[in-house]
Design a protein around this motif. Structure first.
Motif, mmCIF file in Angstrom:
data_model
loop_
_atom_site.group_PDB
_atom_site.id
_atom_site.type_symbol
_atom_site.label_atom_id
_atom_site.label_comp_id
_atom_site.label_asym_id
_atom_site.label_seq_id
_atom_site.Cartn_x
_atom_site.Cartn_y
_atom_site.Cartn_z
ATOM 1 N N THR A 110 0.834 -1.209 0.000
ATOM 2 C CA THR A 110 0.000 0.000 0.000
ATOM 3 C C THR A 110 0.865 1.253 0.000
ATOM 4 O OG1 THR A 110 -1.710 -1.193 1.227
ATOM 5 C CG2 THR A 110 -1.853 1.219 1.214
ATOM 6 N N LEU A 111 1.967 1.222 0.771
ATOM 7 C CA LEU A 111 2.881 2.369 0.781
ATOM 8 C C LEU A 111 3.425 2.631 -0.618
ATOM 9 C CD1 LEU A 111 4.630 4.536 2.082
ATOM 10 C CD2 LEU A 111 6.263 2.743 2.715
ATOM 11 N N ARG A 112 3.782 1.575 -1.324
ATOM 12 C CA ARG A 112 4.312 1.757 -2.673
ATOM 13 C C ARG A 112 3.262 2.376 -3.587
ATOM 14 N NH1 ARG A 112 7.822 -3.350 -4.649
ATOM 15 N NH2 ARG A 112 7.945 -1.981 -6.455
ATOM 16 N N GLU A 113 1.996 2.025 -3.389
ATOM 17 C CA GLU A 113 0.933 2.641 -4.186
ATOM 18 C C GLU A 113 0.843 4.132 -3.885
ATOM 19 O OE1 GLU A 113 -2.646 0.576 -3.329
ATOM 20 O OE2 GLU A 113 -1.982 -1.337 -4.199
ATOM 21 N N HIS A 114 0.927 4.497 -2.613
ATOM 22 C CA HIS A 114 0.903 5.916 -2.242
ATOM 23 C C HIS A 114 2.109 6.644 -2.839
ATOM 24 C CE1 HIS A 114 -2.385 6.242 0.825
ATOM 25 N NE2 HIS A 114 -2.234 4.926 0.823
ATOM 26 N N GLN A 115 3.286 6.028 -2.778
ATOM 27 C CA GLN A 115 4.485 6.656 -3.342
ATOM 28 C C GLN A 115 4.384 6.787 -4.855
ATOM 29 O OE1 GLN A 115 7.390 3.949 -1.568
ATOM 30 N NE2 GLN A 115 8.158 5.612 -0.281
ATOM 31 N N ASP A 116 3.816 5.767 -5.501
ATOM 32 C CA ASP A 116 3.656 5.836 -6.954
ATOM 33 C C ASP A 116 2.755 6.999 -7.345
ATOM 34 O OD1 ASP A 116 5.289 3.697 -7.385
ATOM 35 O OD2 ASP A 116 3.665 2.236 -7.586
ATOM 36 N N GLN A 117 1.666 7.183 -6.603
ATOM 37 C CA GLN A 117 0.732 8.261 -6.914
ATOM 38 C C GLN A 117 1.367 9.630 -6.673
ATOM 39 O OE1 GLN A 117 -2.717 7.355 -4.528
ATOM 40 N NE2 GLN A 117 -3.132 5.447 -5.625
ATOM 41 N N ALA A 118 2.327 9.683 -5.750
ATOM 42 C CA ALA A 118 2.994 10.954 -5.441
ATOM 43 C C ALA A 118 4.351 11.073 -6.118
ATOM 44 C CB ALA A 118 3.165 11.092 -3.921
ATOM 45 N N ASP A 119 4.642 10.190 -7.083
ATOM 46 C CA ASP A 119 6.001 10.098 -7.635
ATOM 47 C C ASP A 119 6.468 11.399 -8.269
ATOM 48 O OD1 ASP A 119 8.268 8.353 -8.053
ATOM 49 O OD2 ASP A 119 7.830 8.526 -10.179
ATOM 50 N N ASP A 120 5.602 12.048 -9.062
ATOM 51 C CA ASP A 120 5.996 13.307 -9.703
ATOM 52 C C ASP A 120 6.383 14.354 -8.663
ATOM 53 O OD1 ASP A 120 5.569 12.229 -12.174
ATOM 54 O OD2 ASP A 120 3.599 13.129 -12.465
ATOM 55 N N LEU A 121 5.600 14.427 -7.588
ATOM 56 C CA LEU A 121 5.910 15.386 -6.529
ATOM 57 C C LEU A 121 7.199 14.998 -5.814
ATOM 58 C CD1 LEU A 121 5.173 17.806 -4.695
ATOM 59 C CD2 LEU A 121 3.975 16.165 -3.238
ATOM 60 N N LEU A 122 7.381 13.708 -5.518
ATOM 61 C CA LEU A 122 8.564 13.272 -4.783
ATOM 62 C C LEU A 122 9.847 13.652 -5.513
ATOM 63 C CD1 LEU A 122 7.432 9.748 -3.526
ATOM 64 C CD2 LEU A 122 7.839 11.779 -2.139
ATOM 65 N N GLN A 123 9.839 13.541 -6.841
ATOM 66 C CA GLN A 123 11.034 13.883 -7.599
ATOM 67 C C GLN A 123 11.344 15.373 -7.491
ATOM 68 O OE1 GLN A 123 11.569 12.070 -11.487
ATOM 69 N NE2 GLN A 123 9.913 10.641 -11.074
ATOM 70 N N VAL A 124 10.303 16.204 -7.480
ATOM 71 C CA VAL A 124 10.502 17.645 -7.362
ATOM 72 C C VAL A 124 10.836 18.029 -5.928
ATOM 73 C CG1 VAL A 124 9.365 19.884 -7.559
ATOM 74 C CG2 VAL A 124 9.014 18.162 -9.326
ATOM 75 N N ALA A 125 10.187 17.360 -4.963
ATOM 76 C CA ALA A 125 10.299 17.762 -3.560
ATOM 77 C C ALA A 125 11.617 17.359 -2.917
ATOM 78 C CB ALA A 125 9.140 17.163 -2.750
ATOM 79 N N ARG A 126 12.327 16.397 -3.508
ATOM 80 C CA ARG A 126 13.517 15.842 -2.880
ATOM 81 C C ARG A 126 14.483 16.917 -2.395
ATOM 82 N NH1 ARG A 126 18.550 15.453 -4.295
ATOM 83 N NH2 ARG A 126 18.061 16.413 -6.294
#
Length: 666
Positions: free
Chosen positions: A58-74
């Protein structure tokens, strides 16, 4: 005051608040949350509320949905952590449902982080955790500090947490940025600076996401100050070519509403289409689009149409827009060189020089650390030159045995020495006739061969072993080294005249750790390797973050090997952080791939040995017990590859119970 006494007083305070008149300001936000916790969620402030984690899948699903943001937010998350870590804070980035999809914190405190819920995969929604900075920020859609007894659960009153919302370009809640600490001064005022810092970082992340999302549109940046409009970019408005509005950042949406262009919060893109930039600014669309050519500082002042306020504007043009007139034609032959870098300044300077030299009849010396891509540069020089249809012959001077290097380079006549081929052999130098000869690690060439090579370069002819007449050759030499050739010359190990013959021009390649385009190289090499395998895997944001943070002592060669390894050990659909080689994770701050918890562990899943275990060993053992020692299931739960699980089991001394005489774990 004992912990139990303070908890009882906290519960009484919450219950009394239900009967008080409404408070104002921040206190009202907290009391509204307390009421929701009791009336809507049925929570009890005195009941223990242990940290809850979503399962690994489930965590991976949440991360996948937020992937575009995660790349920018890093970058923003890591910068914030560097600022607050010395004060004992951790940093969480959650999605709009309160699930922590990114976490940074001190590894030494990892057990406490997991126990408290300040860790990857934790659920900080108000419905579960009660009043808290993340959950209440989601409900109230505003930045806030939840300090000590502001928390609903009496078991959270040690914490101080500060959170700020991140909205998408249409006003929908995208994520929440939070910093939390276990120890802090008693007064809530002590967190004022923390609140401003988190709000500032959240705005940076939100605006970076906006600029990436609408990078193919003209974007108008507005500010009340001419000097700061290109730095602050306070108001961001994405436009179509006809001036109609596409999207706006949070400040931009407030500006539009202030000037009576109402846009409902959380609305879709459609409300923007009803308005044009001319409805906000007293200007024609063509005037706005011409801002970059209006003045030397690329800024122009406009009145707003409704309130006649002066705003200064600059325009970010999409890459496809030419700066004036027709798009200049590009020399397609330069593509091999241009593919070597994106926007790294040092590489762009090097490639500009390489483009000018590619057809010149001079030899080139390429310098750089081991693994920086010297052979790729040599190939690109060849492929972009007029010699591209002729041979490219690469020779590693350090790898060729000294007993064979002379015959390999110069060739030999039939029967010229014991062991020679019966029909003779054409040397590598002659094979490069008409094309490019690449001499890698030239500093390791033996001195006696340096003399013969010097003659080849001077005369443009080669004399095979045993031959009486030289063979004319037309070649261009590109040599490469990671050594300081001048030091070798001073030590008598390299000929000075050969150095000047090779160094008609020099190109220096920067180490990967210093390059500004690491993200480009990661994606480019990943795409190449993925294509070679015939696969369609994707590189997830958490893996990109780890790759960007690693210092790469082996440079591009090490990056190439790491990505090949990850593709080989991954599941074929996506590469996550756990698929990377372990050395790429060293130095990461409680990186997501390490010890990912999922749910509370039952007592019967505890390891049988009574001695305390290292945290990593303990977490892996519990995960194996939960999954009945199904390694594939554990790999999915922890977001790692099966080979990684097996390697860690071996390293930590964990043996399946079905194996005879398993060693006792210490």
């Amino acid at each position: 005051m004992t912990a139990s006494l303070s908890q009882r007083q906290h519960v009484e305070t919450i219950l009394e608040s239900l009967h008080r008149p409404g408070s104002q300001g921040d206190a009202a936000i907290i009391e509204r949350s307390w009421r929701r916790c009791i009336d809507r969620y049925g929570l009890d402030p005195a009941r223990p509320s242990p940290a809850r984690y979503v399962p690994g899948a489930t965590l991976r699903e949440h991360q996948d949905q937020a992937d575009d943001l995660l790349q920018v937010a890093r970058a923003g998350v890591e910068q914030l952590y560097r600022q607050v870590a010395p004060l004992g804070y951790v940093v969480l980035l959650t999605d709009a449902r309160g699930i922590a999809v990114q976490f940074l914190g001190a590894k030494a405190d990892q057990r406490e982080h997991q126990r408290t819920g300040l860790f990857l995969g934790a659920d900080w929604s108000e419905a579960h955790a009660g009043t808290c900075a993340v959950g209440t920020c989601i409900q109230e859609r505003t930045a806030l500090t939840c300090h000590h007894s502001d928390h609903f659960s009496a078991h959270h009153i040690r914490l101080t947490c500060t959170a700020a919302p991140i909205f998408d370009p249409h006003g929908r809640l995208l994520a929440v940025l939070d910093i939390s600490a276990y120890q802090s001064p008693a007064t809530k005022d002590s967190q004022t600076f923390a609140l401003q810092l988190v709000k500032y970082t959240a705005k940076m992340i939100e605006d970076a996401y906006f600029l990436q999302r609408y990078g193919d549109h003209p974007i108008v940046c507005l500010d009340r100050s001419r000097e700061f409009v290109q730095i602050n970019r306070r108001y961001l408005l994405a436009l179509e070519e006809d001036g109609s509005l596409v999207a706006a950042n949070t400040a931009g949406r407030k500006l539009l509403r202030h000037h009576e262009l109402p846009l409902p919060e959380g609305g879709e893109a459609r409300p923007f289409k009803a308005w044009n930039i001319q409805d906000l600014l007293d200007a024609r669309v063509d005037e706005v689009m011409a801002i970059p050519r209006h003045s030397d500082d690329r800024v122009q002042a406009f009145h707003t149409r409704r309130h006649r306020e002066i705003h200064f504007a600059t325009l970010i043009e999409p890459p496809r827009r030419a700066t004036g007139g027709a798009t200049p034609s590009r020399d397609s032959s330069l593509a091999p060189l241009e593919a070597l870098a994106d926007d790294d300044p040092s590489m762009r300077d090097t490639l500009t020089r390489a483009a000018r030299l590619r057809n010149e009849p001079i030899n080139i010396l390429v310098m750089g650390e081991t693994g920086t891509g010297k052979e790729r540069m040599a190939r690109a020089l060849h492929d972009s030159s007029r010699r591209r249809d002729q041979p490219f012959v690469a020779i590693n001077c350090a790898a060729m045995p000294e007993s064979l290097i002379e015959s390999e380079l110069f060739g030999h006549e039939a029967g010229s020495f014991t062991g020679a081929r019966s029909q003779g052999m054409k040397g590598l130098i002659a094979q490069a006739d008409g094309g490019t000869l690449f001499l890698d690690e030239i500093g390791d060439m033996p001195l006696q061969l340096q003399t013969r090579l010097l003659r080849v370069l001077a005369e443009q002819e080669v004399l095979p072993i045993g031959a009486s007449r030289p063979i004319k050759v037309d070649l261009r030499v590109v040599a490469a080294t990671h050594r300081d050739l001048r030091e070798l010359i001073a030590a008598g190990r390299f000929r000075e005249d050969l150095y000047y013959r090779l160094n008609g021009a020099s190109l220096r390649l920067p180490p990967l750790r210093e390059r500004a385009d690491k993200g480009y190289l990661i994606r480019q090499i990943f795409a190449e390797l993925n294509h070679e395998r015939g696969g369609r895997a994707r590189l997830r944001g958490d893996a990109i973050s780890a790759l960007l943070a690693y210092p790469w002592p082996g440079n591009i060669r090490e990056l190439h090997n790491a990505l090949r390894y990850a593709l080989a050990t991954g599941d074929g659909e996506e590469v996550v952080v756990g698929d990377l080689p372990e050395e790429c994770l060293h130095g990461q701050l409680a990186h997501p791939g390490a010890g990912r918890p999922t749910t509370a562990v039952d007592d019967d899943a505890r390891p049988p040995a009574s001695a305390p275990r290292p945290l990593e060993q303990d977490l892996l053992y519990r995960a194996l017990c939960r999954q009945q020692w199904n390694v594939s299931a554990v790999a999915r739960e922890l977001g790692l590859s099966r080979p990684t699980i097996y390697r860690r089991m071996k390293r930590l001394g964990i043996v399946p119970p079905n194996q005879q005489n398993p060693p006792t774990l210490s």
